[in-house]
Write a protein that holds these residues in place. Structure first.
Motif, PDB file in Angstrom:
ATOM      1  N   SER A  42      -9.040   0.584  11.627  1.00 61.21           N
ATOM      2  CA  SER A  42      -7.767   0.931  12.262  1.00 61.21           C
ATOM      3  C   SER A  42      -7.446  -0.017  13.410  1.00 61.21           C
ATOM      4  O   SER A  42      -6.300  -0.448  13.574  1.00 61.21           O
ATOM      5  CB  SER A  42      -7.813   2.377  12.774  1.00 61.21           C
ATOM      6  OG  SER A  42      -7.971   3.281  11.704  1.00 61.21           O
ATOM      7  N   THR A  71       2.785  -2.841   8.834  1.00 56.69           N
ATOM      8  CA  THR A  71       2.881  -1.386   8.920  1.00 56.69           C
ATOM      9  C   THR A  71       2.089  -0.669   7.837  1.00 56.69           C
ATOM     10  O   THR A  71       1.464   0.361   8.098  1.00 56.69           O
ATOM     11  CB  THR A  71       4.356  -0.945   8.848  1.00 56.69           C
ATOM     12  OG1 THR A  71       4.953  -1.490   7.664  1.00 56.69           O
ATOM     13  CG2 THR A  71       5.121  -1.430  10.061  1.00 56.69           C
ATOM     14  N   ARG A  74      -1.569  -0.606   8.682  1.00 58.10           N
ATOM     15  CA  ARG A  74      -1.803   0.289   9.815  1.00 58.10           C
ATOM     16  C   ARG A  74      -1.828   1.745   9.387  1.00 58.10           C
ATOM     17  O   ARG A  74      -2.749   2.498   9.719  1.00 58.10           O
ATOM     18  CB  ARG A  74      -0.722   0.081  10.877  1.00 58.10           C
ATOM     19  CG  ARG A  74      -0.847  -1.214  11.650  1.00 58.10           C
ATOM     20  CD  ARG A  74       0.221  -1.282  12.740  1.00 58.10           C
ATOM     21  NE  ARG A  74       0.077  -2.484  13.541  1.00 58.10           N
ATOM     22  CZ  ARG A  74       0.811  -2.752  14.617  1.00 58.10           C
ATOM     23  NH1 ARG A  74       1.746  -1.905  15.004  1.00 58.10           N
ATOM     24  NH2 ARG A  74       0.605  -3.860  15.301  1.00 58.10           N
ATOM     25  N   SER A  75      -0.810   2.160   8.645  1.00 59.32           N
ATOM     26  CA  SER A  75      -0.738   3.565   8.240  1.00 59.32           C
ATOM     27  C   SER A  75      -1.873   3.919   7.288  1.00 59.32           C
ATOM     28  O   SER A  75      -2.445   5.013   7.358  1.00 59.32           O
ATOM     29  CB  SER A  75       0.620   3.866   7.602  1.00 59.32           C
ATOM     30  OG  SER A  75       0.841   3.082   6.454  1.00 59.32           O
ATOM     31  N   TYR A  76      -2.232   3.005   6.401  1.00 68.74           N
ATOM     32  CA  TYR A  76      -3.329   3.231   5.449  1.00 68.74           C
ATOM     33  C   TYR A  76      -4.624   3.511   6.205  1.00 68.74           C
ATOM     34  O   TYR A  76      -5.318   4.504   5.952  1.00 68.74           O
ATOM     35  CB  TYR A  76      -3.480   1.997   4.562  1.00 68.74           C
ATOM     36  CG  TYR A  76      -4.362   2.156   3.351  1.00 68.74           C
ATOM     37  CD1 TYR A  76      -3.810   2.202   2.074  1.00 68.74           C
ATOM     38  CD2 TYR A  76      -5.750   2.224   3.454  1.00 68.74           C
ATOM     39  CE1 TYR A  76      -4.606   2.319   0.940  1.00 68.74           C
ATOM     40  CE2 TYR A  76      -6.558   2.350   2.343  1.00 68.74           C
ATOM     41  CZ  TYR A  76      -5.980   2.396   1.087  1.00 68.74           C
ATOM     42  OH  TYR A  76      -6.782   2.526  -0.028  1.00 68.74           O
ATOM     43  N   LEU A  78      -5.023   4.323   9.362  1.00 73.01           N
ATOM     44  CA  LEU A  78      -4.925   5.498  10.222  1.00 73.01           C
ATOM     45  C   LEU A  78      -5.073   6.793   9.423  1.00 73.01           C
ATOM     46  O   LEU A  78      -5.665   7.761   9.904  1.00 73.01           O
ATOM     47  CB  LEU A  78      -3.593   5.486  10.965  1.00 73.01           C
ATOM     48  CG  LEU A  78      -3.496   4.485  12.126  1.00 73.01           C
ATOM     49  CD1 LEU A  78      -2.083   4.453  12.695  1.00 73.01           C
ATOM     50  CD2 LEU A  78      -4.506   4.824  13.226  1.00 73.01           C
ATOM     51  N   VAL A  79      -4.555   6.808   8.205  1.00 74.32           N
ATOM     52  CA  VAL A  79      -4.722   7.988   7.350  1.00 74.32           C
ATOM     53  C   VAL A  79      -6.202   8.205   7.045  1.00 74.32           C
ATOM     54  O   VAL A  79      -6.712   9.325   7.134  1.00 74.32           O
ATOM     55  CB  VAL A  79      -3.922   7.840   6.042  1.00 74.32           C
ATOM     56  CG1 VAL A  79      -4.322   8.924   5.038  1.00 74.32           C
ATOM     57  CG2 VAL A  79      -2.433   7.932   6.315  1.00 74.32           C
ATOM     58  N   VAL A 190       9.104   9.524   7.329  1.00 73.84           N
ATOM     59  CA  VAL A 190       7.650   9.478   7.463  1.00 73.84           C
ATOM     60  C   VAL A 190       7.066   8.553   6.390  1.00 73.84           C
ATOM     61  O   VAL A 190       7.448   8.637   5.215  1.00 73.84           O
ATOM     62  CB  VAL A 190       7.040  10.887   7.330  1.00 73.84           C
ATOM     63  CG1 VAL A 190       5.524  10.841   7.480  1.00 73.84           C
ATOM     64  CG2 VAL A 190       7.661  11.830   8.340  1.00 73.84           C
ATOM     65  N   ASP A 191       6.156   7.688   6.796  1.00 78.04           N
ATOM     66  CA  ASP A 191       5.489   6.786   5.859  1.00 78.04           C
ATOM     67  C   ASP A 191       4.797   7.614   4.776  1.00 78.04           C
ATOM     68  O   ASP A 191       4.057   8.557   5.074  1.00 78.04           O
ATOM     69  CB  ASP A 191       4.451   5.938   6.616  1.00 78.04           C
ATOM     70  CG  ASP A 191       3.887   4.808   5.777  1.00 78.04           C
ATOM     71  OD1 ASP A 191       3.511   5.061   4.613  1.00 78.04           O
ATOM     72  OD2 ASP A 191       3.802   3.680   6.284  1.00 78.04           O
ATOM     73  N   ASN A 193       2.314   7.021   3.054  1.00 74.22           N
ATOM     74  CA  ASN A 193       0.851   7.000   3.135  1.00 74.22           C
ATOM     75  C   ASN A 193       0.329   8.276   3.790  1.00 74.22           C
ATOM     76  O   ASN A 193      -0.666   8.858   3.347  1.00 74.22           O
ATOM     77  CB  ASN A 193       0.376   5.788   3.932  1.00 74.22           C
ATOM     78  CG  ASN A 193       0.447   4.502   3.133  1.00 74.22           C
ATOM     79  OD1 ASN A 193       0.571   4.526   1.913  1.00 74.22           O
ATOM     80  ND2 ASN A 193       0.380   3.379   3.809  1.00 74.22           N
ATOM     81  N   TYR A 194       1.000   8.727   4.845  1.00 67.19           N
ATOM     82  CA  TYR A 194       0.599   9.958   5.509  1.00 67.19           C
ATOM     83  C   TYR A 194       0.849  11.170   4.614  1.00 67.19           C
ATOM     84  O   TYR A 194       0.000  12.068   4.518  1.00 67.19           O
ATOM     85  CB  TYR A 194       1.383  10.128   6.816  1.00 67.19           C
ATOM     86  CG  TYR A 194       1.092   9.075   7.848  1.00 67.19           C
ATOM     87  CD1 TYR A 194      -0.081   9.111   8.598  1.00 67.19           C
ATOM     88  CD2 TYR A 194       1.983   8.034   8.072  1.00 67.19           C
ATOM     89  CE1 TYR A 194      -0.352   8.140   9.558  1.00 67.19           C
ATOM     90  CE2 TYR A 194       1.720   7.051   9.020  1.00 67.19           C
ATOM     91  CZ  TYR A 194       0.553   7.109   9.761  1.00 67.19           C
ATOM     92  OH  TYR A 194       0.285   6.135  10.692  1.00 67.19           O
TER      93      TYR A 194
END
Length: 212
Positions: A42, A71, A74-76, A78-79, A190-191, A193-194
């Motif tokens: 992350s 992005t 990052r989201s991947y 962070l999930v 909302v992305d 991925n989340y």
């Protein structure tokens, strides 16, 4: 330089899918190592910028290159980190909590990844009624890939964890797959991925609590 105008969507999605291999290691490594690896990934995703390496420019979407961020990465990451963080909480409810963490990660990698890889551009295929940017082929791919993610997570005899009965796995997996497919194809700020990664784990956990 390749990728200066567009980006390699296929390579991006293949990397997205390949990231799910890390989920298969979760039953075999200590929790602290999984947490440290997710935290390091992350931080790296937050630090890396498209200008640092040529292949990041190829993978980054044009708007990300303009903003100097990645992005999706990052989201991947962070999930995955969030899934690892809630693992101890899930362990208070489920003896096989690792399966739910694996499911979220694999649904993120396979469900979302395969949907993007298989689903053609909306101009070349019929779209789902609730989102004109998501195709029916992509939704079908997400459904099947998420079901596969569930079966991988719950049907293999991971260390110290019992295998879920086939009938239960197929029924619950199908319900989770439908829910994840809807979440992946929703048009929200909302992305996805989340929505996919955390949604898969939450839906599976709720089904286990209420349906047994």
């Amino acid at each position: 330089m390749p990728g200066n105008l567009g980006y390699n969507r296929t390579a991006r999605k293949l990397l997205h899918i390949a990231g799910g291999l890390g989920a298969l290691a979760l039953p075999f490594i200590p929790y602290w190592l999984a947490l440290a690896a997710a935290l390091a990934a992350s931080i790296l995703a937050l630090v890396l910028k498209p200008r640092h390496v040529w292949w990041l420019r190829v993978l980054a979407k044009p708007r990300d290159r303009l903003r100097g961020v990645i992005t999706g990465m990052r989201s991947y990451c962070l999930v995955v980190l969030l899934l690892i963080l809630i693992w101890p909480l899930l362990s208070l409810i489920f003896q096989d909590a690792v399966r739910y963490v694996m499911l979220g990660w694999l649904a993120l990698a396979l469900g979302d990844g395969v949907a993007g890889l298989i689903g053609p551009h909306p101009s070349k295929a019929k779209t789902v009624p609730w989102n004109k940017r998501k195709t029916r082929w992509g939704a079908l791919a997400c459904l099947l890939a998420t079901l596969a993610a569930y079966l991988i997570s719950f049907m293999f005899a991971w260390p110290a964890v019992q295998v879920q009965p086939l009938g239960t796995a197929l029924l619950t997996g199908a319900l989770v797959a439908v829910a994840v497919t809807l979440l992946e194809s929703l048009e929200t700020p909302v992305d996805d991925n989340y929505l996919v990664g955390l949604g898969a784990t939450l839906v599976a956990a709720l089904l286990r609590v209420f349906l047994g």
